[in-house]
Design an enzyme around this catalytic site. Structure first.
Site, PDB file in Angstrom:
ATOM      1  CE  LYS A  42      -0.440  -0.346   5.015  1.00 47.03           C
ATOM      2  NZ  LYS A  42      -1.302  -0.814   6.112  1.00 47.03           N
ATOM      3  NE  ARG A 145      -7.267  -0.007  10.015  1.00 48.81           N
ATOM      4  CZ  ARG A 145      -6.014  -0.049   9.561  1.00 48.81           C
ATOM      5  NH1 ARG A 145      -5.267   1.037   9.587  1.00 48.81           N
ATOM      6  NH2 ARG A 145      -5.493  -1.160   9.117  1.00 48.81           N
ATOM      7  CE1 TYR A 269      12.216  31.691   4.438  1.00 44.41           C
ATOM      8  CE2 TYR A 269      12.340  29.299   4.300  1.00 44.41           C
ATOM      9  CZ  TYR A 269      12.202  30.540   3.690  1.00 44.41           C
ATOM     10  OH  TYR A 269      12.034  30.609   2.331  1.00 44.41           O
ATOM     11  CG  MET A 318       9.022  23.632  -0.241  1.00 47.12           C
ATOM     12  SD  MET A 318       8.090  24.623  -1.408  1.00 47.12           S
ATOM     13  CE  MET A 318       6.942  25.445  -0.334  1.00 47.12           C
TER      14      MET A 318
HETATM   15  C1  LIG Z   1      -0.464  -1.755   6.814  1.00 49.02           C
HETATM   16  C2  LIG Z   1      -0.957  -3.051   7.264  1.00 49.02           C
HETATM   17  C3  LIG Z   1      -0.065  -4.119   7.491  1.00 49.02           C
HETATM   18  C4  LIG Z   1       1.433  -3.953   7.431  1.00 49.02           C
HETATM   19  O1  LIG Z   1       1.877  -3.280   8.593  1.00 49.02           O
HETATM   20  P1  LIG Z   1       3.420  -3.096   8.952  1.00 49.02           P
HETATM   21  O2  LIG Z   1       3.412  -2.640  10.356  1.00 49.02           O
HETATM   22  O3  LIG Z   1       3.970  -2.073   8.025  1.00 49.02           O
HETATM   23  O4  LIG Z   1       4.065  -4.419   8.763  1.00 49.02           O
HETATM   24  C5  LIG Z   1      -0.611  -5.350   7.806  1.00 49.02           C
HETATM   25  N1  LIG Z   1      -1.953  -5.516   7.912  1.00 49.02           N
HETATM   26  C6  LIG Z   1      -2.822  -4.518   7.727  1.00 49.02           C
HETATM   27  C7  LIG Z   1      -4.284  -4.774   7.860  1.00 49.02           C
HETATM   28  C8  LIG Z   1      -2.363  -3.251   7.412  1.00 49.02           C
HETATM   29  O5  LIG Z   1      -3.238  -2.246   7.239  1.00 49.02           O
END
Ligand SMILES: *Cc1c(COP(=O)(O)O)cnc(C)c1O
Length: 378
Positions: A42, A145, A269, A318
């Site tokens: 992801k 969640r 800055y 930036m």
């Molecule tokens: C993002 C995610 C993972 C991976 O998590 P890490 O801590 O990066 O290994 C696994 N399962 C779910 C449901 C996630 O949303």
């Protein structure tokens, strides 16, 4: 000599992220030593570039390949499918109703949080006269969640199983504090195991609840599919296990300018830094617009130049940062700078910036060129 470097074939980027594919393969092989994997890709494979990373993992030998690629949303799933990726794609978050037709037609694997979601998939698959769609059930053992509450699932399981156009292929849960609260996490493992036993171990082909911290820190628990994210990219959420992994991404830039500034001169800055001695100040071509955290300002962060750590001066701007290079024998325009990666662990940078490695990696912006290298000596 210039022609040999992939960075110098055209005007070189000011800021780039070197992604070492050999280290990725090594980290994945280590994750595989626990069992089958769902490689979590992801958020652009945590900023590493989703398509490139998927292609590398998909071209591993058959028995070392991930079983699934885990993505957050249909946008990411579509990117993979349209790039010709054939590994099964699993959607880690609940689907929205308006996404389900596409999920069914692409045969991605959804995780299901409610009976009505499953019924909707059942209806859509039936309508399209396709083969039954494999789905996974998510159980909420504490993340809050998504998913069925355990008792709710026990009540609904027969209704779920009676749906003719979906197959209950897997069951999963998620760990909210595997790197922070061991006793709670152990309770989640126990609750998940008890639930799976009650439902029937053979009912589900895949049983999964471990993210990276759950994989590294909680061995010996019953689970046959692992969902590593951060650890694939070589970062351990639990410091004790860092030595088993190799950071895949190094964020780099170059010295653009070196000047000697006098006592009393301000840097950056707000003029929070006023030099108390004559200082060699290097200006580096990277800033928060590239994803180098602005929160590192005035926190004692360091960067690596010629193998030596040099302290950041003043606030992160930036597009540029300034560092004190007075301690270096030699520093010139064009010198390479590591902001974090192989030598300065992103975990150290995240701590100083009061954030987490996940947020820094996914915050590296598009203007940072991703440069893929096969091995260390490239
Ligand atoms: C993002 C995610 C993972 C991976 O998590 P890490 O801590 O990066 O290994 C696994 N399962 C779910 C449901 C996630 O949303």
């Amino acid at each position: 000599m210039q022609a040999q470097s992939p960075l110098l074939t055209s005007s070189p980027p000011r800021a780039w992220a070197e992604v070492n594919l050999e280290k990725l393969r090594k980290n994945h092989a280590f994750a595989c030593s626990y069992g089958d994997t769902m490689a979590v890709l992801k958020a652009g494979a945590y900023g590493h570039g989703i398509i490139h990373i998927a292609q590398v993992l998909e071209s591993l030998p058959t028995d070392e390949r991930p079983t699934f690629f885990g993505v957050a949303s249909v946008i990411e799933a579509r990117k993979l499918t349209e790039a010709g990726i054939l590994t099964r794609i699993y959607l880690l978050s609940p689907s929205c109703a308006f996404e389900r037709e596409e999920i069914v037609s692409r045969r991605w694997t959804p995780c299901i949080s409610s009976l009505s979601e499953a019924q909707d998939f059942n209806r859509l698959v039936g309508k399209s006269h396709a083969q039954p769609l494999p789905i996974h059930i998510t159980v909420d053992t504490g993340m809050g969640r998504g998913g069925f509450l355990p008792d709710d699932l026990l009540d609904k399981i027969e209704a779920l199983e009676s749906l003719p156009h979906v197959i209950l292929e897997g069951i999963g849960s998620h760990l909210p504090s595997a790197d922070e609260d061991e006793s709670f996490t152990l309770k989640q493992f126990d609750q998940f195991t008890a639930l799976v036993k009650k439902l029937g171990v053979d009912r589900f082909r895949y049983k999964h609840l471990a993210n990276s911290a759950g994989t590294l820190g909680y061995q010996g628990h019953y689970n046959n599919l692992y969902r590593p994210g951060l650890m694939l990219y070589g970062i351990s959420p639990i410091p004790d296990y860092q030595k088993l992994l190799s950071p895949v991404l190094s964020l780099k830039s170059r010295v653009c300018l070196v000047r000697k500034l006098p006592v009393g001169h301000g840097v950056s800055y707000g003029r929070e830094t006023i030099l108390d001695q004559p200082t060699m100040v290097a200006t580096i071509g990277i800033g928060y617009g590239d994803g180098y955290p602005r929160a590192l300002s005035m926190k004692g962060a360091e960067v690596l130049i010629s193998g030596q750590r040099c302290p950041l001066l003043g606030r992160v701007t930036m597009d540029q940062i300034m560092v004190d290079v007075s301690a270096l024998d030699h520093c010139a325009e064009g010198d390479e700078v590591e902001l974090f990666g192989a030598n300065i662990l992103i975990t150290e940078i995240a701590q100083l910036a009061e954030t987490i490695p996940w947020a820094i990696l996914t915050g590296i912006t598009p203007r940072v060129k991703r440069v893929y290298i096969e091995a260390d000596n490239c």
